[in-house]
Scaffold this active site. Structure first.
Site, PDB file in Angstrom:
ATOM      1  N   HIS A  70       2.481   3.693  -9.055  1.00 20.70           N
ATOM      2  CA  HIS A  70       2.203   2.283  -9.361  1.00 20.70           C
ATOM      3  C   HIS A  70       3.362   1.657 -10.138  1.00 20.70           C
ATOM      4  CE1 HIS A  70      -1.694   2.515  -7.642  1.00 20.70           C
ATOM      5  NE2 HIS A  70      -2.223   3.293  -8.568  1.00 20.70           N
ATOM      6  N   ASP A  78       0.829  -1.209   0.000  1.00 22.01           N
ATOM      7  CA  ASP A  78       0.000   0.000   0.000  1.00 22.01           C
ATOM      8  C   ASP A  78       0.862   1.258   0.000  1.00 22.01           C
ATOM      9  OD1 ASP A  78      -2.346   1.408  -0.039  1.00 22.01           O
ATOM     10  OD2 ASP A  78      -2.806   1.139   2.091  1.00 22.01           O
ATOM     11  N   GLY A  79       0.336   2.317  -0.603  1.00 19.52           N
ATOM     12  CA  GLY A  79       1.003   3.620  -0.534  1.00 19.52           C
ATOM     13  C   GLY A  79       1.568   4.138  -1.847  1.00 19.52           C
ATOM     14  N   ARG A 105       0.140   7.751  -2.527  1.00 21.83           N
ATOM     15  CA  ARG A 105       0.687   8.789  -1.637  1.00 21.83           C
ATOM     16  C   ARG A 105       2.159   9.050  -1.939  1.00 21.83           C
ATOM     17  NH1 ARG A 105      -1.181   5.867   3.472  1.00 21.83           N
ATOM     18  NH2 ARG A 105      -1.788   4.374   1.857  1.00 21.83           N
ATOM     19  N   TRP A 106       2.880   8.035  -2.340  1.00 27.20           N
ATOM     20  CA  TRP A 106       4.288   8.202  -2.709  1.00 27.20           C
ATOM     21  C   TRP A 106       4.392   9.185  -3.885  1.00 27.20           C
ATOM     22  CZ3 TRP A 106       7.159   7.319  -7.156  1.00 27.20           C
ATOM     23  CH2 TRP A 106       8.544   7.247  -7.013  1.00 27.20           C
ATOM     24  N   ASN A 108     -10.908  -2.572  -5.509  1.00 23.87           N
ATOM     25  CA  ASN A 108     -10.135  -1.659  -6.351  1.00 23.87           C
ATOM     26  C   ASN A 108     -10.766  -1.451  -7.738  1.00 23.87           C
ATOM     27  OD1 ASN A 108      -6.931  -2.803  -5.034  1.00 23.87           O
ATOM     28  ND2 ASN A 108      -8.114  -1.009  -4.421  1.00 23.87           N
ATOM     29  N   TRP A 109     -11.700  -2.332  -8.130  1.00 25.44           N
ATOM     30  CA  TRP A 109     -12.419  -2.120  -9.404  1.00 25.44           C
ATOM     31  C   TRP A 109     -13.208  -0.805  -9.372  1.00 25.44           C
ATOM     32  CZ3 TRP A 109     -10.848  -4.611 -13.432  1.00 25.44           C
ATOM     33  CH2 TRP A 109     -10.421  -5.933 -13.343  1.00 25.44           C
ATOM     34  N   GLU A 157       1.020 -13.285  12.529  1.00 22.63           N
ATOM     35  CA  GLU A 157       1.561 -12.103  13.192  1.00 22.63           C
ATOM     36  C   GLU A 157       1.431 -10.925  12.228  1.00 22.63           C
ATOM     37  OE1 GLU A 157       3.015 -12.029  16.345  1.00 22.63           O
ATOM     38  OE2 GLU A 157       2.300 -14.099  16.539  1.00 22.63           O
ATOM     39  N   ARG A 202       1.784  -4.826   6.269  1.00 21.54           N
ATOM     40  CA  ARG A 202       1.115  -3.793   5.474  1.00 21.54           C
ATOM     41  C   ARG A 202       1.992  -2.552   5.489  1.00 21.54           C
ATOM     42  NH1 ARG A 202      -5.092  -2.406   4.479  1.00 21.54           N
ATOM     43  NH2 ARG A 202      -4.755  -0.715   3.000  1.00 21.54           N
TER      44      ARG A 202
HETATM   45  C1  IPE Z   1      -5.537  -2.779  -0.294  1.00 17.97           C
HETATM   46  O1  IPE Z   1      -5.162  -1.443  -0.476  1.00 17.97           O
HETATM   47  C2  IPE Z   1      -5.494  -3.508  -1.601  1.00 17.97           C
HETATM   48  C3  IPE Z   1      -4.170  -3.675  -2.190  1.00 17.97           C
HETATM   49  C4  IPE Z   1      -3.025  -3.356  -1.638  1.00 17.97           C
HETATM   50  C5  IPE Z   1      -4.170  -4.264  -3.493  1.00 17.97           C
HETATM   51  P1  IPE Z   1      -6.245  -0.285  -0.642  1.00 17.97           P
HETATM   52  O2  IPE Z   1      -5.473   0.980  -0.740  1.00 17.97           O
HETATM   53  O3  IPE Z   1      -7.154  -0.622  -1.755  1.00 17.97           O
HETATM   54  O4  IPE Z   1      -7.046  -0.408   0.724  1.00 17.97           O
HETATM   55  P2  IPE Z   1      -7.910   0.674   1.522  1.00 17.97           P
HETATM   56  O5  IPE Z   1      -8.867   1.266   0.541  1.00 17.97           O
HETATM   57  O6  IPE Z   1      -6.945   1.680   2.041  1.00 17.97           O
HETATM   58  O7  IPE Z   1      -8.547  -0.115   2.605  1.00 17.97           O
HETATM   59  C1  IPE Z   2      -1.449   0.281  -3.473  1.00 16.08           C
HETATM   60  O1  IPE Z   2      -1.293   1.654  -3.488  1.00 16.08           O
HETATM   61  C2  IPE Z   2      -1.764  -0.291  -4.839  1.00 16.08           C
HETATM   62  C3  IPE Z   2      -3.158  -0.743  -4.988  1.00 16.08           C
HETATM   63  C4  IPE Z   2      -4.057  -0.758  -4.065  1.00 16.08           C
HETATM   64  C5  IPE Z   2      -3.555  -1.213  -6.292  1.00 16.08           C
HETATM   65  P1  IPE Z   2      -2.542   2.657  -3.476  1.00 16.08           P
HETATM   66  O2  IPE Z   2      -2.919   2.940  -4.878  1.00 16.08           O
HETATM   67  O3  IPE Z   2      -3.617   2.145  -2.617  1.00 16.08           O
HETATM   68  O4  IPE Z   2      -1.863   3.938  -2.828  1.00 16.08           O
HETATM   69  P2  IPE Z   2      -2.489   4.932  -1.770  1.00 16.08           P
HETATM   70  O5  IPE Z   2      -3.030   4.099  -0.648  1.00 16.08           O
HETATM   71  O6  IPE Z   2      -3.549   5.694  -2.480  1.00 16.08           O
HETATM   72  O7  IPE Z   2      -1.333   5.774  -1.336  1.00 16.08           O
HETATM   73 MG    MG Z   3      -4.078   2.358  -0.652  1.00 18.33          MG
END
Ligand code: IPE
Ligand code: IPE
Ligand code: MG
Length: 241
Positions: A38, A21-22, A25-26, A69-70, A208, A189
């Site tokens: 991405h 995740d992130g 924001r990165w 994510n869809w 864990e 995470r």
């Molecule tokens: C969880 O991340 C799904 C993946 C890392 C693929 P999200 O960014 O979609 O999760 P939420 O929306 O913060 O819960």
């Molecule tokens: C994780 O990064 C990738 C996917 C969920 C596909 P995010 O796209 O969720 O990035 P943030 O959470 O918006 O920073």
């Molecule tokens: Mg995210």
């Protein structure tokens, strides 16, 4: 005592599951479009797969795209599918050289047909590799996975193939996408969020958890090593004293 599920009851680390995740924001922090995050995140996938293999991890599961994510904007979904296409095309040689077997878990029918076909091919081509299993959760939702298993059990029961008392945790686990994969020992995470987001709900019963503030594109081998060190210092009790 009779074991009630498939949980491995020792402290060894054979399976790491990561919620990557992130990325967005990165990119935002750098004033760049989310797509750049991405892209960088996809490079981290390769680095961490390599590192985990070299560190002797037998199973690595990566959450790449959730069923939820869809609901992201179509351009972002398109970017992610494009990166996935590239990954599926480019990675075979490295996977073979490093003995990585790849498997995918998730709702394949929702994915574009060419991607589903490339996934099937990559799974077949790497099926005999033994060093590490890389499991990619794609269009994955854990509640959906559990509901599908329940539906299949209902069909078996209705046909009279099983009786209600035949249903146990082992049988249930065998109907999940992860049927051939042991439960995760450690869930990581990145990005500071502390939630599960519909990931492996059944499978993480005794995992864990480690929440890292590092954004996924900045996550590297050193971060992984530090987390593993932290894991190794923990005591897993599985409900006992
Ligand atoms: C969880 O991340 C799904 C993946 C890392 C693929 P999200 O960014 O979609 O999760 P939420 O929306 O913060 O819960
Ligand atoms: C994780 O990064 C990738 C996917 C969920 C596909 P995010 O796209 O969720 O990035 P943030 O959470 O918006 O920073
Ligand atoms: Mg995210």
């Amino acid at each position: 005592m009779k074991r009630t599920d498939v949980t491995k009851e020792d402290n060894s680390l054979q399976h790491i599951a990561i919620i990557m995740d992130g990325n967005g924001r990165w990119a935002k922090k750098k004033g760049l479009p989310r797509s750049v995050g991405h892209k960088k995140g996809a490079e981290t996938v390769k680095e961490i797969t390599r590192a985990a293999g070299e560190m002797g991890i037998k199973y690595l599961t990566l959450y790449a795209f959730s069923t939820e994510n869809w609901q992201r904007p179509p351009e972002e979904v398109e970017t992610l599918m494009g990166l996935l296409r590239e990954y599926l095309k480019s990675d075979l040689k490295e996977l073979q050289d490093n003995g990585v077997r790849i498997v995918f878990i998730g709702e394949r029918s929702m994915l574009p047909a060419d991607i589903a076909e490339a996934m099937r091919k990559l799974e077949n081509e790497t099926a005999d590799n033994q060093k590490m299993t890389l499991c990619i959760a794609l269009s994955y939702g854990s509640r959906q996975e559990i509901v599908h298993a329940a539906q299949r059990i209902a069909v078996l029961a209705k046909r009279g193939d099983i009786a209600p008392e035949d249903i146990d945790a082992k049988m249930f686990a065998g109907l999940l996408y992860t049927k051939d994969i042991p439960d995760p020992d450690l869930v990581i995470r990145t990005s500071g969020e502390q939630r599960v987001s519909n990931y492996l709900l059944w499978q993480i019963a005794y995992a864990e958890f480690y929440f890292s503030d590092v954004l996924w594109p900045d996550f590297d081998r050193k971060c992984l090593e530090e987390i593993i060190e932290n894991f190794n210092a923990r005591e897993r009790r599985y409900g006992k004293v």
